[in-house]
Design an enzyme around this catalytic site. Structure first.
Site, PDB file in Angstrom:
ATOM      1  N   ARG A   1      15.519 -23.557 -11.234  1.00 38.81           N
ATOM      2  CA  ARG A   1      16.011 -22.666 -12.288  1.00 38.81           C
ATOM      3  C   ARG A   1      16.948 -21.615 -11.704  1.00 38.81           C
ATOM      4  O   ARG A   1      16.725 -21.122 -10.600  1.00 38.81           O
ATOM      5  CB  ARG A   1      14.842 -21.960 -12.985  1.00 38.81           C
ATOM      6  CG  ARG A   1      13.975 -22.882 -13.813  1.00 38.81           C
ATOM      7  CD  ARG A   1      12.820 -22.124 -14.468  1.00 38.81           C
ATOM      8  NE  ARG A   1      11.855 -21.625 -13.496  1.00 38.81           N
ATOM      9  CZ  ARG A   1      10.708 -21.046 -13.828  1.00 38.81           C
ATOM     10  NH1 ARG A   1      10.402 -20.864 -15.109  1.00 38.81           N
ATOM     11  NH2 ARG A   1       9.874 -20.636 -12.901  1.00 38.81           N
TER      12      ARG A   1
ATOM     13  N   LYS B   1      11.725 -16.240   3.132  1.00 33.03           N
ATOM     14  CA  LYS B   1      10.636 -16.160   4.118  1.00 33.03           C
ATOM     15  C   LYS B   1      10.556 -17.399   5.001  1.00 33.03           C
ATOM     16  O   LYS B   1      10.170 -17.303   6.168  1.00 33.03           O
ATOM     17  CB  LYS B   1       9.294 -15.955   3.393  1.00 33.03           C
ATOM     18  CG  LYS B   1       9.208 -14.644   2.617  1.00 33.03           C
ATOM     19  CD  LYS B   1       7.872 -14.480   1.928  1.00 33.03           C
ATOM     20  CE  LYS B   1       7.661 -15.492   0.806  1.00 33.03           C
ATOM     21  NZ  LYS B   1       8.628 -15.379  -0.296  1.00 33.03           N
TER      22      LYS B   1
ATOM     23  N   GLY C   1       8.268 -22.072  -2.350  1.00 39.49           N
ATOM     24  CA  GLY C   1       9.355 -22.928  -1.902  1.00 39.49           C
ATOM     25  C   GLY C   1      10.027 -22.288  -0.706  1.00 39.49           C
ATOM     26  O   GLY C   1      10.891 -21.428  -0.859  1.00 39.49           O
ATOM     27  N   HIS C   2       9.595 -22.649   0.502  1.00 37.66           N
ATOM     28  CA  HIS C   2      10.115 -22.022   1.711  1.00 37.66           C
ATOM     29  C   HIS C   2      11.172 -22.931   2.336  1.00 37.66           C
ATOM     30  O   HIS C   2      10.875 -24.028   2.800  1.00 37.66           O
ATOM     31  CB  HIS C   2       8.977 -21.726   2.686  1.00 37.66           C
ATOM     32  CG  HIS C   2       8.049 -20.661   2.191  1.00 37.66           C
ATOM     33  ND1 HIS C   2       6.931 -20.245   2.876  1.00 37.66           N
ATOM     34  CD2 HIS C   2       8.087 -19.916   1.056  1.00 37.66           C
ATOM     35  CE1 HIS C   2       6.332 -19.293   2.186  1.00 37.66           C
ATOM     36  NE2 HIS C   2       7.012 -19.087   1.078  1.00 37.66           N
ATOM     37  N   THR C   3      12.415 -22.459   2.306  1.00 40.68           N
ATOM     38  CA  THR C   3      13.564 -23.257   2.742  1.00 40.68           C
ATOM     39  C   THR C   3      13.883 -22.972   4.199  1.00 40.68           C
ATOM     40  O   THR C   3      13.998 -21.818   4.610  1.00 40.68           O
ATOM     41  CB  THR C   3      14.794 -22.934   1.879  1.00 40.68           C
ATOM     42  OG1 THR C   3      14.489 -23.185   0.497  1.00 40.68           O
ATOM     43  CG2 THR C   3      15.986 -23.781   2.290  1.00 40.68           C
TER      44      THR C   3
ATOM     45  N   SER D   1      19.524 -10.913   8.356  1.00 39.76           N
ATOM     46  CA  SER D   1      19.912 -12.322   8.298  1.00 39.76           C
ATOM     47  C   SER D   1      21.282 -12.402   7.635  1.00 39.76           C
ATOM     48  O   SER D   1      21.485 -11.882   6.538  1.00 39.76           O
ATOM     49  CB  SER D   1      18.880 -13.122   7.507  1.00 39.76           C
ATOM     50  OG  SER D   1      19.327 -14.447   7.298  1.00 39.76           O
TER      51      SER D   1
ATOM     52  N   GLN E   1       5.371 -16.449  -2.354  1.00 37.39           N
ATOM     53  CA  GLN E   1       5.821 -15.594  -3.452  1.00 37.39           C
ATOM     54  C   GLN E   1       6.198 -14.199  -2.914  1.00 37.39           C
ATOM     55  O   GLN E   1       6.637 -14.099  -1.786  1.00 37.39           O
ATOM     56  CB  GLN E   1       4.779 -15.508  -4.579  1.00 37.39           C
ATOM     57  CG  GLN E   1       4.550 -16.789  -5.349  1.00 37.39           C
ATOM     58  CD  GLN E   1       3.532 -17.689  -4.695  1.00 37.39           C
ATOM     59  OE1 GLN E   1       2.465 -17.261  -4.285  1.00 37.39           O
ATOM     60  NE2 GLN E   1       3.849 -18.962  -4.601  1.00 37.39           N
TER      61      GLN E   1
ATOM     62  N   ARG F   1     -16.068 -20.255 -10.498  1.00 41.76           N
ATOM     63  CA  ARG F   1     -17.025 -21.017  -9.681  1.00 41.76           C
ATOM     64  C   ARG F   1     -17.151 -22.472 -10.112  1.00 41.76           C
ATOM     65  O   ARG F   1     -18.208 -23.091 -10.016  1.00 41.76           O
ATOM     66  CB  ARG F   1     -18.426 -20.368  -9.679  1.00 41.76           C
ATOM     67  CG  ARG F   1     -18.544 -19.184  -8.757  1.00 41.76           C
ATOM     68  CD  ARG F   1     -18.063 -17.908  -9.368  1.00 41.76           C
ATOM     69  NE  ARG F   1     -19.040 -17.391 -10.328  1.00 41.76           N
ATOM     70  CZ  ARG F   1     -18.797 -16.398 -11.183  1.00 41.76           C
ATOM     71  NH1 ARG F   1     -17.598 -15.838 -11.235  1.00 41.76           N
ATOM     72  NH2 ARG F   1     -19.748 -15.980 -12.004  1.00 41.76           N
TER      73      ARG F   1
ATOM     74  N   ASP G   1      11.282 -15.633  -3.202  1.00 43.58           N
ATOM     75  CA  ASP G   1      12.627 -16.160  -2.915  1.00 43.58           C
ATOM     76  C   ASP G   1      13.415 -15.268  -1.960  1.00 43.58           C
ATOM     77  O   ASP G   1      14.644 -15.290  -1.961  1.00 43.58           O
ATOM     78  CB  ASP G   1      13.434 -16.359  -4.210  1.00 43.58           C
ATOM     79  CG  ASP G   1      12.727 -17.219  -5.231  1.00 43.58           C
ATOM     80  OD1 ASP G   1      12.279 -18.311  -4.854  1.00 43.58           O
ATOM     81  OD2 ASP G   1      12.607 -16.802  -6.398  1.00 43.58           O
TER      82      ASP G   1
ATOM     83  N   ASN H   1       3.729 -23.649  -5.834  1.00 43.43           N
ATOM     84  CA  ASN H   1       4.766 -22.846  -6.484  1.00 43.43           C
ATOM     85  C   ASN H   1       5.643 -22.151  -5.452  1.00 43.43           C
ATOM     86  O   ASN H   1       6.705 -21.622  -5.783  1.00 43.43           O
ATOM     87  CB  ASN H   1       4.146 -21.810  -7.428  1.00 43.43           C
ATOM     88  CG  ASN H   1       3.041 -20.971  -6.790  1.00 43.43           C
ATOM     89  OD1 ASN H   1       2.531 -21.295  -5.724  1.00 43.43           O
ATOM     90  ND2 ASN H   1       2.657 -19.903  -7.451  1.00 43.43           N
TER      91      ASN H   1
END
Length: 420
Positions: free
Chosen positions: A300, A15, A39-41, A409, A221, A142, A12, A37
């Site tokens: 969340r 990135k 979540g790149h905004t 940023s 992540q 495998r 979070d 899983n």
């Protein structure tokens, strides 16, 4: 050569925006690990877009985007994202390529993830319930089905065999949820996946490098969630650090050039697990409110705290970070005083090392105070115009972690980034 962008905290870090900012400088953007899983905004014009599977360079028409073999892929999520991207006029069949070796998340992976997490009770790790852990378990066991298997005539029998194996495990969990509807959507998404560009990606990407193309490897992540070096067992199921680029894309370590690490100006974490600098007071609530700290994947509320320089120095070390990008610096604009963790106190002894049993020991953070800048920085374009106290805060971080902050940023917009 390959440059890398990855997270230095617990994910979070922002990135998606950073990859989107740098993508025009590269010919190829490649995801090397993780799954839905992530979540790149990013923002396309004034529209907010969250990508979970597709690399963040997809909105640049001349950029080739690769989903590498180290990724676990949910075909349903991918189809939805492709539909979303297509609504912006982007032809994914032109500039999206998927490795034959990419492992597929099947519906029973999601069921196993949910059943396993429910069985843990108060000891749950905070899984996103996307099936990532079980999918990686089948990879190391495998048993996995990979994208290249979709074109094999034995695919159906492979799928049935894997489903039966999973059903036995689900029976042990006494999991009775009907997943038939999940399967209908899954097989529809597989038909779509077969229409995309499936490639022998290790040759594909190395040929790009040999041809002089610039490649950007995009991590998901954060480093403190790495399966080997993170806050185990409260971690993800893949290698989130720079070493994962080689195994996730099939490139030599000799090809790695710059490693750009992304950190917030403070810390956040979603789910359970150690968080030494977590704030439980009004300051933590203020960070959450000002930073809109809610998970891009789960929704969340994120746990919030001051920047942890012990952990940041550790992740810079294990990744070989050459440049740091600090995000959400503007969120600290209104704070009169800032804190930064410079050591851990464990059983009365101070250390500047991340301990092996971090999830089993009580850590009291040793905090250093720093004056805030208490002014709006969101419209600043030039480093010379940054407030003195912000520049001092950045210099303090540079000196401690041994890697330079090169970009700050100061807002969610693509243009809101200051080169130092």
């Amino acid at each position: 050569m390959v440059d890398v962008i990855l997270g230095l905290q617990w994910g979070d870090e922002g990135k998606g925006k950073i990859v989107d900012f740098f993508a025009p400088n590269y010919d190829v953007v490649a995801r090397f690990q993780g799954g839905p899983n992530a979540g790149h905004t990013l923002y396309v014009g004034d529209k907010k877009v969250v990508l979970h599977q597709i690399p963040s360079g997809i909105f640049h028409q001349n950029t080739t985007n690769i989903i590498g073999g180290g990724v676990v892929l949910d075909p349903v999520t991918l189809k939805r994202e492709c539909d979303l991207v297509a609504s912006f006029g982007i032809d994914v069949k032109k500039n999206l390529f998927i490795s034959e070796r990419t492992n597929i998340i099947v519906p029973t992976h999601r069921a196993l993830d949910k059943a396993s997490e429910l069985s843990k009770g108060d000891s749950k790790i905070g899984s996103t319930l996307k099936g990532i852990g079980p999918a990686y378990m089948d990879k190391t066991g495998r048993n996995a089905i990979r994208v290249g298997d979709l074109l094999d005539k034995s695919f159906t029998s492979q799928y049935i065999k894997l489903r039966l194996k999973h059903q036995k495990l689900l029976d042990n969990f006494h999991f009775i949820e009907d997943i038939a509807a999940w399967e209908d959507e899954f097989f529809e998404a597989l038909d779509f996946l077969r229409t995309l560009n499936v490639v022998n990606s290790e040759y594909f990407i190395n040929n790009q490098i040999t041809a002089g193309k610039k490649v950007l490897a995009e991590g998901a992540q954060g480093s403190m969630l790495d399966i080997d070096f993170g806050t185990f067992p409260f971690v993800t199921s893949s290698n989130t650090i720079s070493a994962g680029v080689c195994t996730g894309l099939g490139v030599s370590p000799k090809k790695i050039n710059e490693v750009l690490g992304v950190t917030k100006a403070y810390c956040t974490r979603v789910g359970s697990g150690p968080f030494p600098t977590e704030l439980f007071d009004e300051k933590g609530e203020e960070l959450r409110k000002l930073g809109s700290e809610f998970g891009a994947t789960t929704g969340r509320p994120r746990r919030c705290g001051w920047i942890d320089l012990v952990a940041l120095k550790y992740t810079c070390m294990i990744n070989g970070v050459t440049k740091i990008i600090m995000t959400k610096a503007d969120i600290l604009d209104s704070f009169e005083e800032l804190q930064a963790c410079t050591a851990y106190s464990i059983d009365g002894k101070q250390t500047q090392e991340v301990p092996f049993a971090i999830s089993k020991v009580k850590i009291d953070p040793v905090l250093a105070s720093h004056p805030g800048w208490h002014c709006d920085t969101s419209s600043i374009k030039d480093a010379a115009n940054l407030p003195q106290n912000m520049s001092s805060y950045i210099s303090f971080i540079n000196d401690y972690v041994g890697a330079p902050v090169k970009y700050v940023s100061n807002g969610p917009g693509r243009e809101q980034i200051v080169a130092l």
